[in-house]
Write an enzyme that holds these catalytic residues in place. Structure first.
Site, PDB file in Angstrom:
ATOM      1  N   SER A 188      12.105  19.292  81.692  1.00  0.00           N
ATOM      2  CA  SER A 188      13.381  19.411  80.979  1.00  0.00           C
ATOM      3  C   SER A 188      13.710  18.081  80.323  1.00  0.00           C
ATOM      4  CB  SER A 188      14.483  19.855  81.955  1.00  0.00           C
ATOM      5  OG  SER A 188      15.715  20.009  81.285  1.00  0.00           O
ATOM      6  N   THR A 189      14.754  17.392  80.797  1.00  0.00           N
ATOM      7  CA  THR A 189      15.188  16.147  80.179  1.00  0.00           C
ATOM      8  C   THR A 189      14.065  15.102  80.195  1.00  0.00           C
ATOM      9  OG1 THR A 189      17.332  16.636  81.198  1.00  0.00           O
ATOM     10  CG2 THR A 189      17.075  14.496  80.133  1.00  0.00           C
ATOM     11  N   HIS A 214      12.692  23.119  78.798  1.00  0.00           N
ATOM     12  CA  HIS A 214      14.049  23.544  78.471  1.00  0.00           C
ATOM     13  C   HIS A 214      14.396  23.087  77.063  1.00  0.00           C
ATOM     14  CE1 HIS A 214      15.117  23.541  83.027  1.00  0.00           C
ATOM     15  NE2 HIS A 214      14.643  24.701  82.648  1.00  0.00           N
ATOM     16  N   MET A 307      16.385  17.226  84.454  1.00  0.00           N
ATOM     17  CA  MET A 307      17.645  17.270  85.173  1.00  0.00           C
ATOM     18  C   MET A 307      17.736  18.552  85.984  1.00  0.00           C
ATOM     19  SD  MET A 307      21.449  17.336  83.460  1.00  0.00           S
ATOM     20  CE  MET A 307      21.140  18.873  82.590  1.00  0.00           C
ATOM     21  N   ASP A 310      15.641  23.302  88.578  1.00  0.00           N
ATOM     22  CA  ASP A 310      14.854  24.449  88.132  1.00  0.00           C
ATOM     23  C   ASP A 310      13.371  24.188  88.382  1.00  0.00           C
ATOM     24  OD1 ASP A 310      14.246  26.926  86.978  1.00  0.00           O
ATOM     25  OD2 ASP A 310      13.987  26.036  84.993  1.00  0.00           O
TER      26      ASP A 310
END
Length: 367
Positions: A188-189, A214, A307, A310
């Site tokens: 993600s991030t 993401h 972050m 998940d």
């Protein structure tokens, strides 16, 4: 600081972020020229930046910021193909997140996504920019995106069991090892920069890879297209029925879930139109659990910078099913969230720095 030529965006974001006690909006500006003046007197921890503005565009401003004083920047972009392409340029310049905004119904959209916007700002505030600067010093790198919900299901949040039933360890562990192996990556991030570093180091003979990054819809197609131009492996936004084969990396389309299916010794992906799982669509948990169920010990699971949590449960499923599992270490993560949660669950076999992941994938594929 908020920099956007839309007075409505500035007003709504100021109100939304101001509701959180840990966030203070210290300034807003209608374009980068005004923002420059305000930065001289008060420098923020995070900048939320539009990309299409008068007098100076957001990308030019972003490059100036990164040259003067590297600061976490969140791109506030329209949910269009043009917006996606422009945002990719901004990510390449060093931004750390994307917040999308539609052309119409802006106020309602931002209010529905208030939780994600607040979390994106908090994640950006704690982001480790050292990996970004180090990678920019050696190659043109795209940076990241942020968890997104899908506006078709603004109030629906479901558990992973409602998309993929819980794992039957006995059935999964009984599967024979085949010559067809696959690698599943969740991030993600900070993920787009990390993925670019990994994928550009892989050979054409690397095992088939399935990825959840993401990222909003429309943005994954632009991201995959840019990666495909610079990687030896084929990188594409996944379509329903695409086969997982050596030399190919399939990226889950933004706004839809992706799971892996098995037919004999072959793997293919299924793209699902289902509600977000714990706020995420696509969800790393959905991908990883499907890999655990259909591939078991024939798979390698990799959790990279991001972050939240998940993918942690899905990685535990993979680990329990006999798959090898690795996590990116804290030092090289932009945000050490998702890997940390997987480690806490006992789902990770190895914790490694980012620059070793490509080699581990090649070694795994050559066994």
């Amino acid at each position: 600081m908020l920099v956007d030529d839309s007075a409505v965006v500035r007003q709504v974001l100021t109100a939304l972020l101001g509701k959180d006690d840990s966030i203070e909006v210290i300034a807003s500006a209608s374009d980068p020229i005004f923002a420059m003046d305000k930065l001289n007197s008060n420098w923020p921890d995070v900048i939320v930046l539009d990309v299409e503005m008068p007098r100076m565009d957001g990308i030019t401003f972003l490059k100036k910021i990164m040259a003067i004083r590297p600061t976490p920047v969140i791109i506030c972009s329209t949910l269009t193909e043009k917006g996606a392409a422009t945002s990719m340029q901004a990510l390449a310049a060093g931004a750390v997140a994307i917040v999308t905004k539609p052309k119409a119904g802006l106020k309602n959209f931002l209010e529905l996504d208030a939780g994600d916007i607040v979390q994106a700002v908090k994640a950006a505030a704690g982001a480790n920019l050292r990996p970004i600067r180090a990678m920019h010093a050696t190659a043109p790198i795209h940076t990241l995106s942020t968890p997104t919900t899908n506006t078709a299901y603004p109030s629906i949040k479901i558990n992973i069991d409602e998309v993929i039933p819980a794992l039957d360890i006995h059935a999964t562990s009984a599967m024979a090892v085949t010559t067809d192996k696959l690698v599943a990556i969740g991030t993600s991030t900070g993920g787009t920069q990390a993925l670019e570093l990994v994928l550009t180091q892989l050979s054409r003979t690397a095992p088939g890879i399935v990825i959840v990054q993401h990222m909003p819809e429309k943005f994954t197609a632009a991201f995959a297209e840019r990666l495909n131009k610079i990687c030896a492996v084929e990188v594409i936004e996944a379509k329903n029925g695409d086969r997982v084969i050596p030399g190919r990396a399939l990226i889950a389309p933004g706004g839809r879930h992706m799971q892996v299916k098995r037919s004999g010794a072959q793997y293919h992906v299924e793209i699902l139109d289902a509600p977000p799982v714990n706020r995420h669509r696509p969800s790393v948990n959905v991908l990883f659990r499907s890999v655990a169920k259909c591939a078991g010990r024939n798979a390698l699971g990799i959790m990279m910078t991001g972050m939240g949590d998940d993918g942690a449960l899905g990685m535990r499923d993979m680990h329990d099913a006999g798959a090898e599992t690795i996590a990116q270490d804290e030092k090289t993560c932009v945000v050490y969230g998702m890997p940390k949660e997987a480690v806490k669950l006992g789902a990770v076999d190895k914790i490694v720095p980012l620059d070793t992941i490509a080699q581990l994938i090649e070694v795994y594929g050559n066994r």
